[in-house]
Design a protein around this motif. Structure first.
Motif, PDB file in Angstrom:
ATOM      1  N   LYS A   1      -6.179  -7.981  -7.669  1.00 37.71           N
ATOM      2  CA  LYS A   1      -6.097  -8.977  -8.761  1.00 37.71           C
ATOM      3  C   LYS A   1      -4.836  -9.817  -8.622  1.00 37.71           C
ATOM      4  O   LYS A   1      -4.823 -10.987  -8.953  1.00 37.71           O
ATOM      5  CB  LYS A   1      -6.096  -8.264 -10.115  1.00 37.71           C
ATOM      6  CG  LYS A   1      -7.470  -7.715 -10.480  1.00 37.71           C
ATOM      7  CD  LYS A   1      -7.625  -7.560 -12.005  1.00 37.71           C
ATOM      8  CE  LYS A   1      -8.876  -6.768 -12.316  1.00 37.71           C
ATOM      9  NZ  LYS A   1      -8.718  -5.331 -11.936  1.00 37.71           N
TER      10      LYS A   1
ATOM     11  N   THR B   1      -3.385 -10.538  -5.788  1.00 38.85           N
ATOM     12  CA  THR B   1      -3.250 -10.975  -4.394  1.00 38.85           C
ATOM     13  C   THR B   1      -3.758 -12.397  -4.220  1.00 38.85           C
ATOM     14  O   THR B   1      -4.859 -12.721  -4.668  1.00 38.85           O
ATOM     15  CB  THR B   1      -4.063 -10.023  -3.473  1.00 38.85           C
ATOM     16  OG1 THR B   1      -3.535  -8.702  -3.613  1.00 38.85           O
ATOM     17  CG2 THR B   1      -3.988 -10.439  -2.017  1.00 38.85           C
TER      18      THR B   1
ATOM     19  N   CYS C   1       0.852  -1.184   0.000  1.00 37.85           N
ATOM     20  CA  CYS C   1       0.000   0.000   0.000  1.00 37.85           C
ATOM     21  C   CYS C   1       0.891   1.239   0.000  1.00 37.85           C
ATOM     22  O   CYS C   1       1.516   1.559   1.019  1.00 37.85           O
ATOM     23  CB  CYS C   1      -0.880   0.029   1.248  1.00 37.85           C
ATOM     24  SG  CYS C   1      -2.118  -1.277   1.291  1.00 37.85           S
TER      25      CYS C   1
ATOM     26  N   GLN D   1     -12.877   1.571  -2.239  1.00 36.77           N
ATOM     27  CA  GLN D   1     -11.788   0.642  -1.902  1.00 36.77           C
ATOM     28  C   GLN D   1     -12.278  -0.449  -0.953  1.00 36.77           C
ATOM     29  O   GLN D   1     -11.995  -1.637  -1.140  1.00 36.77           O
ATOM     30  CB  GLN D   1     -10.613   1.409  -1.273  1.00 36.77           C
ATOM     31  CG  GLN D   1      -9.842   2.271  -2.283  1.00 36.77           C
ATOM     32  CD  GLN D   1      -8.723   3.086  -1.641  1.00 36.77           C
ATOM     33  OE1 GLN D   1      -8.780   3.423  -0.460  1.00 36.77           O
ATOM     34  NE2 GLN D   1      -7.707   3.425  -2.435  1.00 36.77           N
TER      35      GLN D   1
ATOM     36  N   PRO E   1      -4.202  -2.120  -2.017  1.00 32.64           N
ATOM     37  CA  PRO E   1      -3.482  -3.179  -2.739  1.00 32.64           C
ATOM     38  C   PRO E   1      -4.149  -3.557  -4.058  1.00 32.64           C
ATOM     39  O   PRO E   1      -5.361  -3.420  -4.221  1.00 32.64           O
ATOM     40  CB  PRO E   1      -3.524  -4.348  -1.755  1.00 32.64           C
ATOM     41  CG  PRO E   1      -4.695  -4.086  -0.871  1.00 32.64           C
ATOM     42  CD  PRO E   1      -4.790  -2.595  -0.764  1.00 32.64           C
ATOM     43  N   ASP E   2      -3.330  -4.052  -4.935  1.00 30.73           N
ATOM     44  CA  ASP E   2      -3.824  -4.598  -6.193  1.00 30.73           C
ATOM     45  C   ASP E   2      -4.396  -5.989  -5.902  1.00 30.73           C
ATOM     46  O   ASP E   2      -3.657  -6.970  -5.798  1.00 30.73           O
ATOM     47  CB  ASP E   2      -2.649  -4.693  -7.172  1.00 30.73           C
ATOM     48  CG  ASP E   2      -3.036  -5.495  -8.406  1.00 30.73           C
ATOM     49  OD1 ASP E   2      -4.244  -5.604  -8.697  1.00 30.73           O
ATOM     50  OD2 ASP E   2      -2.119  -6.031  -9.065  1.00 30.73           O
TER      51      ASP E   2
ATOM     52  N   GLN F   1     -14.352  -3.035  -2.663  1.00 28.12           N
ATOM     53  CA  GLN F   1     -13.496  -4.017  -3.348  1.00 28.12           C
ATOM     54  C   GLN F   1     -12.955  -5.051  -2.365  1.00 28.12           C
ATOM     55  O   GLN F   1     -12.893  -6.243  -2.656  1.00 28.12           O
ATOM     56  CB  GLN F   1     -12.294  -3.324  -4.009  1.00 28.12           C
ATOM     57  CG  GLN F   1     -12.623  -2.463  -5.216  1.00 28.12           C
ATOM     58  CD  GLN F   1     -11.361  -1.750  -5.702  1.00 28.12           C
ATOM     59  OE1 GLN F   1     -10.331  -2.374  -5.933  1.00 28.12           O
ATOM     60  NE2 GLN F   1     -11.439  -0.436  -5.833  1.00 28.12           N
TER      61      GLN F   1
ATOM     62  N   ASN G   1      -0.367   3.110  -5.620  1.00 22.68           N
ATOM     63  CA  ASN G   1      -1.674   2.458  -5.797  1.00 22.68           C
ATOM     64  C   ASN G   1      -2.735   3.105  -4.905  1.00 22.68           C
ATOM     65  O   ASN G   1      -3.697   2.434  -4.502  1.00 22.68           O
ATOM     66  CB  ASN G   1      -1.578   0.941  -5.573  1.00 22.68           C
ATOM     67  CG  ASN G   1      -1.045   0.583  -4.191  1.00 22.68           C
ATOM     68  OD1 ASN G   1      -0.954   1.433  -3.301  1.00 22.68           O
ATOM     69  ND2 ASN G   1      -0.697  -0.677  -3.996  1.00 22.68           N
TER      70      ASN G   1
END
Lengths: 425, 425
Positions: free
Chosen positions: A194, A196, A183, A219, A191-192, A222, A187
């Motif tokens: 996809k 993870t 983090c 966020q 976190p990304d 998500q 970004n």
């Protein structure tokens, strides 16, 4: 806080038992971050006995507890406890392990007024740090863990202690089997997902300690969706929720579907200056179930009864006073005071050309020193300005090049710290 | 204490995550003993709403905290904390995780005045039950454990939670891989150590909860020798030390050689009526070493810093007040009051021809009902006299045929309980 810490000896003087040291503790290479910061501060004071050290390191509140709360606590204490404890009618022994019913109700109504949290889902504790360890005891050593990088060190350290981590990989400063959720500014501190991997547990702190970033509604949506798709449990740390000003969610339960995938831990420490009073809480929704359908709340309750016995009745009386309407008004004025401190620090650092993050929804400023080791920056600031901060790498490898500066302090200290930083940079 | 406990559901209403329930918690077949007793008491009250229930079950203190201590606590609190917390000069945030230095010193000087315990070896906590769990976290899941049978259920339950036990063998009511040290009238409440397997950890409580037996100097010498020969670590629970009257040791450190093999846990709960205030301590001597020579105190300190954050500063102020000379005088008068209660109960039961043990050095009477199931005796007494006790089998299979009766109560309740028991038997 600053007092001689235990001398760490690799070998003691005594007689060896045949009990092997717990290999999970052997994996912990360094001392606990904040103990180390306190040790360095003490060392500095020994070197410069006359230095006026300003501590913007450990996130310790400094402002008096508002008069009406402290008086209410004193009255609660004297009337309900000390005096009452001295009368046959008023004496109370053990309380409910889960906490005083009125306090559980007040927490549910104050902190979760727009979302569904039942009083029976609120467990009063002696602080979030303790509840992190108890939650990991509930979950056991066979679960996989993810945590933001950087993040509050107790998440990963406690996971290592309970046996959820592999060895520390020295080159990268990460434990095997722990999923680090990077983090940073690149970004937007989220976190990304996809990229993870699925884990059983996801520690997520918002507003974040140390970066000061509060995750947005989008966020967190998500995050909840990711947890739901993966069948994971989020342990959401909202200890700094009172500092949110820009409309970001203060509780994970503001996100639809979160009750089935999230536990929330929180605290009176940074909310009402109760760091030393020790009072916090954990919410475990009834709908949160293990894979077999067994409710997580049942196992958490078992741990609370067996390995804990409730928070101090006196601290709970104080907590109740904080949640009265006068109490809340007073508490919010103290939060505003710290936020003003943080703004002063942000402005100072920005005027010096230092890139800063956080500080809007949190009492922490996250300052970037590109290309430099954070422990070096920490040491230089301490040596040249007598200000303690916290090196970002203490929060994980993702914190390298950063330092965390706390807005907890008296106004004069913050102004003096700003002057010293201006002179340094 | 008595309030509706959590409804235990085998399956909840919600949506299953993919996180498996911790198999260590699955091994715990029953709820925590004292939660179950509270539940039964509540059930009884629902059945007989007008019954005057006398609770001699859960070992909860009932007598007011002596006036001078409570006033001293109130003053400490108001002056040092509540008022001080409301002034810029007096405010204190986090304390040392290990406890207030003055309190550690006062504990070492008061409770260990004839034996060597350094202030730095005393860790102040929020109670022994919490420290048991933290000690087991330090030791990890790969150690073997022994405990007295019968004994305080948190030892074995916490060991199971941490993963040190095998499955529960239903027929005998014992967990595999736990060594049960049988303690009953047949062996003067001290295990036959010749027939005892070596374990890494030995839980030993004296004066014992539930049997009320205080181990003699000679018995404890045997225990320390056994631990030294085996390279084991004793976790000695001295929570009831203040009740010792006949010269039996109050601390394991009265036994030569104990510092190299023993940790001691203790509490303000039964000593000064602090059950709800939550204050205890643990002593870890510097000479206690793992097999590699690494000091146990270092790892305990790490856990205290990472998984705990110190006891409430307010509770600690109260603890300090208890250890003043006036405080101690007042505390001892309350202990004497409970001991007189216990004597009344012993005399009553003995006059009825019921064989009783304990009660001399402890606030518990251990009453024998040969050939009967202890839960049946518990239920009969509750149903016919409205008195709650604790069934001995709740403390382990060795407690079958016994019930534990607590001397904590107001004098009139104890006298009324005696009359009701006389009418029943």
């Amino acid at each position: 806080m600053v007092q001689p810490s235990l001398t760490v000896r690799k070998e003691g003087v005594g007689r060896c038992t045949k009990v092997h040291r717990n290999f999970n503790l052997e994996k912990l290479r360094n001392g606990y971050l904040f103990t180390e910061i306190a040790r360095r501060e003490l060392q500095h004071l020994e070197k410069y006995p006359n230095a006026k050290v300003i501590s913007l390191g450990i996130g310790d509140t400094t402002q008096p507890i508002p008069d009406n709360i402290s008086m209410s606590m004193a009255n609660s204490f004297v009337v309900q406890y000390a005096r009452a404890l001295a009368t046959a009618e008023g004496y109370r022994g053990y309380g409910a392990e889960q906490g005083n019913k009125e306090l559980r109700k007040a927490i549910a109504e104050t902190h979760y007024k727009d979302v569904l949290v039942k009083e029976s889902e609120v467990f009063v504790s002696d602080g979030s740090q303790c509840d992190i360890a108890r939650l990991l005891l509930v979950l056991g050593s066979n679960v996989t863990v993810a945590a933001q990088d950087p993040s509050f060190p107790a998440y990963i350290d406690s996971s290592v202690i309970v046996g959820q981590a592999g060895d520390l990989e020295d080159e990268v400063g990460k434990y095997c089997n722990i999923e680090y959720l990077e983090c940073g500014p690149g970004n937007n501190f989220f976190p990304d997902l996809k990229g993870t991997s699925r884990t059983d547990i996801i520690f997520f702190c918002s507003p974040n300690n140390p970066t000061g970033h509060a995750a947005t509604q989008n966020q967190l949506e998500q995050l909840v969706e990711f947890a739901r798709n993966n069948g994971s449990i989020i342990i959401f740390d909202s200890a700094y929720a009172a500092y949110v000003t820009d409309g970001c969610p203060r509780s994970i339960y503001e996100i639809p579907g979160a009750r089935e995938v999230a536990i929330e831990i929180s605290s009176f420490s940074k909310f009402s200056g109760f760091t030393g009073v020790r009072l916090g809480w954990t919410v475990v929704p009834e709908e949160l179930l293990f894979s077999s359908g067994f409710p997580v709340i049942n196992d958490f309750n078992r741990i609370i009864c067996t390995c804990f016995n409730g928070a101090s009745n006196i601290a709970q009386a104080g907590g109740l006073a904080c949640l009265s309407s006068e109490g809340l008004e007073a508490v919010h004025s103290v939060v505003d005071y710290y936020k003003e401190n943080t703004k002063i620090l942000i402005d100072t650092l920005a005027s010096l050309g230092i890139k800063v993050y956080g500080g809007i929804n949190a009492p922490y400023v996250w300052a970037h020193f590109p290309g430099r080791k954070s422990w070096d920056v920490f040491a230089e600031i301490l040596e040249k300005t007598h200000i303690t901060t916290v090196p970002g790498s203490g929060f994980g490898p993702g914190g390298e090049e950063y330092i965390r500066i706390s807005g907890f302090g008296h106004r004069e200290s913050i102004l003096e710290a700003s002057r010293r930083l201006e002179a340094l940079f």
